[in-house]
Design a protein around this motif. Structure first.
Motif, PDB file in Angstrom:
ATOM      1  N   ILE A   1       0.804  -1.341  -0.070  1.00  0.00           N
ATOM      2  CA  ILE A   1       0.023  -0.038   0.131  1.00  0.00           C
ATOM      3  C   ILE A   1       0.952   1.125  -0.047  1.00  0.00           C
ATOM      4  CG2 ILE A   1      -1.760   1.353   1.259  1.00  0.00           C
ATOM      5  CD1 ILE A   1      -2.742  -1.318   2.379  1.00  0.00           C
ATOM      6  N   ARG A   2       0.530   2.153  -0.722  1.00  0.00           N
ATOM      7  CA  ARG A   2       0.917   3.431  -0.999  1.00  0.00           C
ATOM      8  C   ARG A   2       0.198   4.706  -1.201  1.00  0.00           C
ATOM      9  NH1 ARG A   2       6.256   5.440   0.622  1.00  0.00           N
ATOM     10  NH2 ARG A   2       6.595   7.386  -0.425  1.00  0.00           N
ATOM     11  N   PHE A   3      -0.296   5.313  -0.136  1.00  0.00           N
ATOM     12  CA  PHE A   3      -1.251   6.493  -0.490  1.00  0.00           C
ATOM     13  C   PHE A   3      -0.726   7.758   0.019  1.00  0.00           C
ATOM     14  CE2 PHE A   3      -4.654   2.932   0.028  1.00  0.00           C
ATOM     15  CZ  PHE A   3      -4.632   2.574  -1.046  1.00  0.00           C
TER      16      PHE A   3
ATOM     17  N   SER B   1       1.873   3.809   4.172  1.00  0.00           N
ATOM     18  CA  SER B   1       2.394   2.631   3.368  1.00  0.00           C
ATOM     19  C   SER B   1       2.376   1.278   4.321  1.00  0.00           C
ATOM     20  CB  SER B   1       3.816   2.855   2.726  1.00  0.00           C
ATOM     21  OG  SER B   1       4.675   3.100   3.828  1.00  0.00           O
TER      22      SER B   1
ATOM     23  N   TRP C   1      -7.857  -7.068   1.028  1.00  0.00           N
ATOM     24  CA  TRP C   1      -7.221  -5.926   0.481  1.00  0.00           C
ATOM     25  C   TRP C   1      -7.853  -5.717  -1.093  1.00  0.00           C
ATOM     26  CZ3 TRP C   1      -6.577  -1.501   1.676  1.00  0.00           C
ATOM     27  CH2 TRP C   1      -5.815  -0.234   1.017  1.00  0.00           C
TER      28      TRP C   1
ATOM     29  N   LEU D   1      -9.930  -2.457  -2.387  1.00  0.00           N
ATOM     30  CA  LEU D   1      -9.768  -1.686  -3.518  1.00  0.00           C
ATOM     31  C   LEU D   1     -10.834  -1.505  -4.430  1.00  0.00           C
ATOM     32  CD1 LEU D   1      -6.090  -2.976  -4.334  1.00  0.00           C
ATOM     33  CD2 LEU D   1      -6.648  -0.704  -3.312  1.00  0.00           C
TER      34      LEU D   1
ATOM     35  N   TRP E   1      -9.606  -2.222   7.122  1.00  0.00           N
ATOM     36  CA  TRP E   1      -8.804  -3.459   6.654  1.00  0.00           C
ATOM     37  C   TRP E   1      -7.823  -3.700   7.916  1.00  0.00           C
ATOM     38  CZ3 TRP E   1      -3.306  -3.961   4.893  1.00  0.00           C
ATOM     39  CH2 TRP E   1      -3.033  -5.172   4.486  1.00  0.00           C
TER      40      TRP E   1
ATOM     41  N   ILE F   1      -5.508   8.663  -3.719  1.00  0.00           N
ATOM     42  CA  ILE F   1      -5.515   7.012  -3.975  1.00  0.00           C
ATOM     43  C   ILE F   1      -5.291   7.065  -5.677  1.00  0.00           C
ATOM     44  CG2 ILE F   1      -6.991   5.020  -3.935  1.00  0.00           C
ATOM     45  CD1 ILE F   1      -8.467   6.137  -1.610  1.00  0.00           C
TER      46      ILE F   1
ATOM     47  N   SER G   1      -2.336   0.894  -6.967  1.00  0.00           N
ATOM     48  CA  SER G   1      -2.833  -0.089  -6.053  1.00  0.00           C
ATOM     49  C   SER G   1      -3.008  -1.475  -6.451  1.00  0.00           C
ATOM     50  CB  SER G   1      -3.968   0.540  -5.144  1.00  0.00           C
ATOM     51  OG  SER G   1      -3.818   1.863  -4.749  1.00  0.00           O
TER      52      SER G   1
ATOM     53  N   ARG H   1       0.508  -2.925  -7.145  1.00  0.00           N
ATOM     54  CA  ARG H   1       1.221  -3.437  -6.061  1.00  0.00           C
ATOM     55  C   ARG H   1       0.623  -4.685  -5.488  1.00  0.00           C
ATOM     56  NH1 ARG H   1       4.321   0.648  -3.784  1.00  0.00           N
ATOM     57  NH2 ARG H   1       3.993   2.495  -4.701  1.00  0.00           N
ATOM     58  N   LEU H   2      -0.701  -4.961  -5.493  1.00  0.00           N
ATOM     59  CA  LEU H   2      -1.197  -6.088  -5.199  1.00  0.00           C
ATOM     60  C   LEU H   2      -0.899  -7.068  -5.769  1.00  0.00           C
ATOM     61  CD1 LEU H   2      -3.395  -7.594  -3.452  1.00  0.00           C
ATOM     62  CD2 LEU H   2      -5.159  -6.929  -5.138  1.00  0.00           C
TER      63      LEU H   2
END
Length: 153
Positions: free
Chosen positions: A10-12, A20, A65, A69, A80, A119, A124, A127-128
């Protein structure tokens, strides 16, 4: 010892203020019932400091997760890791066009931190998928309390 690389799931936010979640490796690699549990760190960077909270992520959390999303893409708030501490909540902000992320850890540190975030939906999901490639699920539960490797090791 697990030699896999770290993955930022995660990076928001931006460089100066962000949330993160970094996966550090498998919790107990090679131990059948714990192999797919991942060690992770939740990091909240703000203008006044950095918060780091250790946690673990199970395969079911990764699936949760992905569903989160999808909800975020529909402008729905999410929670989460809420069944244990620390918890991440993401919801609409105060009308400024930003969202807010709240990280709370009432049981251990007692901390609650909230920051505005942006976001990036495509990033996202990427990254998942990076996490799933780096740490594929390798264990299957055949019945309650019974496990086996998905494929020959």
């Amino acid at each position: 010892m697990d030699t896999s690389s770290t993955v930022e799931l995660i990076r928001f936010g931006d460089e100066s203020q962000h949330l993160s979640v970094v996966v550090l490796g498998r919790h107990t690699p090679g131990v059948l019932n714990l192999h797919d549990i991942l060690r992770a760190e939740i990091i909240v960077e703000t203008g006044i400091g950095t918060l780091r909270l250790a946690t673990t992520i199970a395969s079911s959390d990764v699936d949760d997760w992905e569903r989160a999303l999808d909800l975020l893409a529909d402008d729905e708030p999410v929670s989460w890791l809420g069944d244990r501490c620390p918890e991440i909540e993401i919801g609409p902000g105060d009308g400024t066009g930003f969202w807010r992320a709240t990280v709370s850890d009432p049981a251990q540190s007692g901390v609650i931190v909230q920051i505005p975030i942006t976001i990036d939906e495509a990033d996202s999901h990427s990254r998942l998928e990076d996490l799933r490639r780096a740490y594929p699920s390798e264990v299957v539960a055949t019945s309650p309390g019974a496990y086996q490797w998905r494929s020959p090791r």
